[in-house]
Scaffold this motif. Structure first.
Motif, short mmCIF file in Angstrom:
data_model
loop_
_atom_site.label_atom_id
_atom_site.label_comp_id
_atom_site.label_asym_id
_atom_site.label_seq_id
_atom_site.Cartn_x
_atom_site.Cartn_y
_atom_site.Cartn_z
N THR A 177 0.82 -1.20 0.00
CA THR A 177 0.00 0.00 0.00
C THR A 177 0.86 1.26 0.00
OG1 THR A 177 -0.08 0.09 2.41
CG2 THR A 177 -1.77 -1.23 1.30
N PRO A 178 0.29 2.39 -0.42
CA PRO A 178 1.04 3.66 -0.34
C PRO A 178 1.50 3.98 1.07
CG PRO A 178 -0.92 3.93 -1.71
CD PRO A 178 -1.02 2.57 -1.07
N GLU A 179 0.72 3.58 2.08
CA GLU A 179 1.09 3.85 3.47
C GLU A 179 2.38 3.12 3.85
OE1 GLU A 179 -3.25 4.58 3.01
OE2 GLU A 179 -1.88 2.97 2.42
N VAL A 180 2.55 1.91 3.36
CA VAL A 180 3.77 1.16 3.65
C VAL A 180 4.93 1.70 2.82
CG1 VAL A 180 4.88 -1.11 3.53
CG2 VAL A 180 2.52 -0.91 4.33
N LYS A 181 4.67 2.06 1.58
CA LYS A 181 5.74 2.60 0.72
C LYS A 181 6.32 3.90 1.27
CE LYS A 181 4.35 0.56 -3.71
NZ LYS A 181 3.95 0.85 -5.11
N ALA A 182 5.52 4.63 2.03
CA ALA A 182 5.99 5.92 2.57
C ALA A 182 6.90 5.76 3.78
CB ALA A 182 4.79 6.78 2.95
N LEU A 183 6.96 4.57 4.36
CA LEU A 183 7.74 4.37 5.58
C LEU A 183 9.24 4.44 5.31
CD1 LEU A 183 5.85 1.29 7.09
CD2 LEU A 183 5.67 3.68 7.85
N ASP A 184 9.97 5.01 6.26
CA ASP A 184 11.43 5.02 6.18
C ASP A 184 11.98 3.61 6.00
OD1 ASP A 184 11.44 7.73 6.58
OD2 ASP A 184 12.26 7.67 8.60
N LEU A 185 11.48 2.66 6.80
CA LEU A 185 12.06 1.32 6.78
C LEU A 185 11.77 0.59 5.47
CD1 LEU A 185 11.46 0.27 10.48
CD2 LEU A 185 13.65 0.74 9.36
N THR A 186 10.64 0.88 4.84
CA THR A 186 10.38 0.29 3.52
C THR A 186 11.39 0.83 2.52
OG1 THR A 186 8.01 0.22 4.06
CG2 THR A 186 8.63 -0.10 1.75
#
Length: 443
Positions: free
Chosen positions: A327-336
């Motif tokens: 999801t876009p929410e996961v893609k936005a994470l630093d760790l991703t």
């Protein structure tokens, strides 16, 4: 939404509870080998139930549990209640004493697909099976998982504060430096109000995914064996510590990445060259400045390799190259970003599944430990990260996706042995079923 029930808790008897520090233990997935061996030397420490040893660990735990119950080491409270659990703690470099407020109770063990209890990370099948077997043999829960609900009105806190003024017992200081305090609410009207408030809430599982999935596995096995079950049986429920996500005493600490090796004989210089298409790579004079230099900056990381510190910042235009199916929410994470552009693109460890099983990465919370392990040549490089925010956790959970492994470290951890609960069939009289909840419906 979330159905909760009070419990008749099992606790160490009054004489032992007066010295509760001697009997509590870290959770099964954070206790170190050294801690474990020290705790095993105390024949009455809760580690013998939560992390049993021997040729048949679950059988050993059951035998010890039965012995403790028969001898009165553990006693069950006469009345069901909701158990108030406060943790007082400090963070390094801060004069403030935090107090995380919450309560322990049973919550129905909802399948993930029901979207009542939401997860934010994947689990390892081996660890889930271990917890499920232990639960199936003992039908006893030795430590609460940690769940988060959100209530901006803080309605339940006034009841918690009233109860904690008359504690059952408390630690002087647990293994992580926190002071843990336990109290109980046994007023039926207040308990029903807790049930009503939680009936309108989702719960995010902060910590304890393996133990929760162990409860799910056990519940599914019991339902398959008894398809005509009422839904009220105690094995439908799971012990959880619930805290308010709106509180400012909820702390999530960063978990740094330690590269134990670089693939295919890669040199330090070649690794830096591979990073440059994706990151601005800035040498820094003092490695101890890195946490402050990256603090609050999206897609920024510290790197320590070959005795040299660097600040890494993703080039914004390359973020669209992040092609993982999430999801876009996961893609936005630093760790991703870190896992995709460093582990996959620079190091060639392709995909989340391969990265979860790659032995070349370790997860370390202590910043100085990262540096010293690189200096001692126990690791090739350290990647320093920012903490994940509570808002990011909530966004990811509601998106239906999961974070990269070891994304969150909710601090402090709950402790084992502070409160036990049973899910045996003869515990059925603990429940307070409220009129607006359909018993056995699973909600």
């Amino acid at each position: 939404m979330a159905e909760i029930q009070p419990v008749r808790g099992w606790r160490y008897n009054a004489d032992l509870s007066a010295h509760i520090d001697d009997y509590v233990s870290p959770l099964f997935d954070v206790v170190s080998t050294k801690q474990r061996e020290a705790l095993y030397r105390n024949e009455l420490n809760s580690i013998h139930l939560s992390v049993p040893r021997g040729g048949d660990p679950a059988g050993e735990a059951l035998a010890r549990l039965q012995q403790w119950q028969q001898q009165g080491v553990l006693r069950q409270d006469e009345m069901p209640g909701i158990y108030v659990y406060y943790q007082y703690f400090r963070l390094p470099g801060s004069p403030r004493e935090y107090c995380r407020k919450g309560f322990m109770c049973h919550i129905r063990a909802y399948d993930w697909s029901e979207n009542v209890v939401l997860r934010h990370e994947n689990t390892l099948p081996g660890a889930v099976n271990d917890r499920a077997e232990l639960l199936a043999r003992t039908q006893f829960q030795t430590s609460a998982t940690h769940g988060l609900y959100r209530d901006e009105d803080f309605e339940l806190e006034r009841y918690l504060d009233e109860a904690i003024a008359d504690p059952l017992y408390q630690t002087e200081e647990d293994y992580q430096g926190a002071r843990d305090v336990l109290a109980v609410i046994q007023d039926a009207a207040i308990i029903r109000r807790f049930q009503q408030v939680m009936a309108g809430r989702e719960v995010i599982l902060a910590d304890g995914h393996h133990r929760y999935e162990g409860s799910l596995a056990y519940r599914q096995a019991r339902m398959a064996a008894a398809p005509a079950n009422s839904g009220r049986e105690p094995w439908h429920f799971h012990l959880m510590y619930l805290t308010n996500a709106a509180a400012d005493d909820l702390r999530i600490l960063p978990t740094h990445r330690l590269l134990l090796e670089l693939p295919a004989g890669l040199t330090d210089a070649e690794f830096l060259t591979r990073l440059e298409p994706y990151f601005t790579v800035l040498p820094k004079d003092d490695i101890y400045d890195l946490p402050e230099l990256i603090a609050g900056k999206p897609w920024a990381f510290g790197l320590y390799i070959g005795g040299q510190a660097y600040k890494l910042r993703l080039r914004p235009e390359v973020h669209e190259q992040l092609t993982w199916d999430t999801t876009p929410e996961v893609k936005a994470l630093d760790l991703t970003v870190l896992h995709f552009f460093v582990l996959e693109k620079a190091l060639g460890i392709v995909g989340p599944d391969a990265q979860r099983t790659w032995p070349g990465v370790a997860y370390v919370r202590n910043f100085p430990e990262c540096l010293s392990r690189v200096d001692r040549q126990e690791a090739r490089a350290a990647l320093i990260v920012n903490e994940v925010t509570m808002e990011e956790v909530e966004r990811v959970c509601h998106s239906g996706a999961v974070m990269p492994p070891k994304s969150t470290f909710f601090y402090p951890k709950t402790i084992g042995g502070f409160l036990f609960t049973s899910i045996r069939d003869d515990e059925h009289d603990n429940a307070f079923y409220t009129p607006h909840l359909a018993p056995g419906s699973g909600l």
